[in-house]
Write an enzyme that holds these catalytic residues in place. Structure first.
Site, PDB file in Angstrom:
ATOM      1  N   SER A 146       0.831  -1.200   0.000  1.00 11.07           N
ATOM      2  CA  SER A 146       0.000   0.000   0.000  1.00 11.07           C
ATOM      3  C   SER A 146       0.870   1.256   0.000  1.00 11.07           C
ATOM      4  O   SER A 146       1.688   1.447  -0.898  1.00 11.07           O
ATOM      5  CB  SER A 146      -0.964  -0.045   1.194  1.00 11.07           C
ATOM      6  OG  SER A 146      -1.990   0.899   1.049  1.00 11.07           O
ATOM      7  N   ASP A 262      -9.735  -4.443  -5.448  1.00 17.41           N
ATOM      8  CA  ASP A 262      -9.175  -3.487  -4.489  1.00 17.41           C
ATOM      9  C   ASP A 262      -9.849  -2.128  -4.666  1.00 17.41           C
ATOM     10  O   ASP A 262      -9.746  -1.505  -5.724  1.00 17.41           O
ATOM     11  CB  ASP A 262      -7.663  -3.362  -4.718  1.00 17.41           C
ATOM     12  CG  ASP A 262      -6.956  -2.578  -3.624  1.00 17.41           C
ATOM     13  OD1 ASP A 262      -7.617  -1.809  -2.911  1.00 17.41           O
ATOM     14  OD2 ASP A 262      -5.730  -2.737  -3.492  1.00 17.41           O
ATOM     15  N   HIS A 292      -7.862  -5.427  -0.845  1.00 18.67           N
ATOM     16  CA  HIS A 292      -6.622  -4.658  -0.735  1.00 18.67           C
ATOM     17  C   HIS A 292      -5.476  -5.399  -0.049  1.00 18.67           C
ATOM     18  O   HIS A 292      -4.349  -5.426  -0.547  1.00 18.67           O
ATOM     19  CB  HIS A 292      -6.934  -3.368   0.026  1.00 18.67           C
ATOM     20  CG  HIS A 292      -5.760  -2.473   0.245  1.00 18.67           C
ATOM     21  ND1 HIS A 292      -5.067  -1.880  -0.783  1.00 18.67           N
ATOM     22  CD2 HIS A 292      -5.135  -2.075   1.395  1.00 18.67           C
ATOM     23  CE1 HIS A 292      -4.087  -1.144  -0.299  1.00 18.67           C
ATOM     24  NE2 HIS A 292      -4.097  -1.254   1.020  1.00 18.67           N
TER      25      HIS A 292
END
Length: 320
Positions: A146, A262, A292
């Site tokens: 991320s 996601d 995600h």
């Protein structure tokens, strides 16, 4: 970028800064289980500007590691959440090292605050140097999830000779389709006028399809509950813009992984990085229907196995 990460309205522009920020680090409330055949060590080091940053390592109890893997977490995240991944890597002969971002979990600093995104990258530079000193002569791979993927990508762009490969998990490389150019421009305005406004939003239910993972996130004392500051969101958007302009410079071996469902980071960012990177050793793994947080999805065994196979193909076993 996180969906609805910067909720920019006239009310936001007029809002006052948040109350005096906390710099206190969070604490773990229960002991961390240590995988078998693993030597686990916790500690700290001085980051950029002198902040004390938490670090941890998982290493095989016997023999020389074949390589080192540095784990860089994202928002609403911390080092302990990678114990399962670390266990799988240690079983394959890797040493795993992680640190927690300034303002996150057990590291010092205002909670989830960064003045400049480069501070994250500068902290990573210091940490890579520490890992290289602890694992002399060993290949070093970066794993970034991320926002940690954006940090790792920027580091690899600036210091390609220091890493042997880059693994990205749902990296924050491109704003979502719902983030318009106007909203991006306005994020800079809010970042200047009210930088500590709590506008950086991400819903726990969008991290994983596993309800147990979501419940653990909501009760985890190492995860900041609530929204993060506007400044951090604006700095992340700037980092994405920089990566977009420089992605053709990326020279290190690359594995980019993204779930097609996601809703927090844009899968197109991973695809575009792989398509444009200068390296010829580049792979894009799309996971149909996954959310995600790939290493916390119900299918995480497949994701981790793919990572291990990629690393093994690029990390010869040490000579006995």
């Amino acid at each position: 970028m996180f969906r609805s990460a910067l909720v920019l309205t006239l009310v936001s522009l007029l809002s006052a800064c948040a109350a005096a920020p906390s710099r206190a680090a969070a604490v773990r409330t229960t002991p961390l289980p240590v995988p078998a055949n693993t030597r686990y060590v916790e500690g700290s080091f001085s980051g950029t500007g002198g902040l004390k940053l938490y670090e941890a390592s998982w290493r095989p109890t016997s023999g020389e590691p074949r390589a080192a893997v540095i784990v860089m977490h994202g928002l609403k995240d911390h080092a302990d959440r990678y114990t399962e991944l670390a266990s799988a890597l240690v079983a394959e002969g890797y040493a795993v090292h992680a640190f927690e971002l300034r303002g996150h979990a057990r590291s010092e600093g205002e909670r989830v605050w960064v003045e400049r995104f480069d501070e994250y990258v500068e902290d990573m530079k210091l940490f890579v140097q520490r890992v290289k000193a602890k694992e002399p002569g060993k290949p070093v791979f970066l794993f970034g999830h991320s926002m940690g993927g954006a940090i790792s990508t920027l580091y690899a762009l600036d210091h390609p000779a220091q890493v042997n490969g880059l693994i990205l998990s749902a990296a924050a490389l491109k704003p979502g389709k719902d983030i318009s150019g106007f909203r991006i421009a306005m994020s800079g305005v809010v970042s200047t006028l009210s930088p500590r406004s709590k506008l950086l939003e991400s819903e726990d239910t969008l991290f994983s399809r596993d309800p147990q993972v979501v419940a653990q996130m909501k009760s985890d004392p190492l995860i900041l509950q609530g929204n993060g500051p506007a400044r951090t969101g604006a700095e992340l958007l700037k980092a994405m813009e920089t990566i977009g302009k420089r992605r053709a410079e990326l020279k290190v071996p690359l594995l980019a992984m993204h779930g097609t469902a996601d809703a927090l980071t844009n899968p197109e960012g991973s695809a575009e990085l792989v398509a444009n990177a200068a390296t010829t050793d580049k792979t894009l793994n799309r996971y149909e229907g996954l959310y995600h947080d790939l290493v916390h999805e119900p299918e995480r065994a497949k994701v981790i196995a793919d990572m291990v196979a990629w690393l093994n193909a690029r990390s010869p076993l040490p000579v006995p």
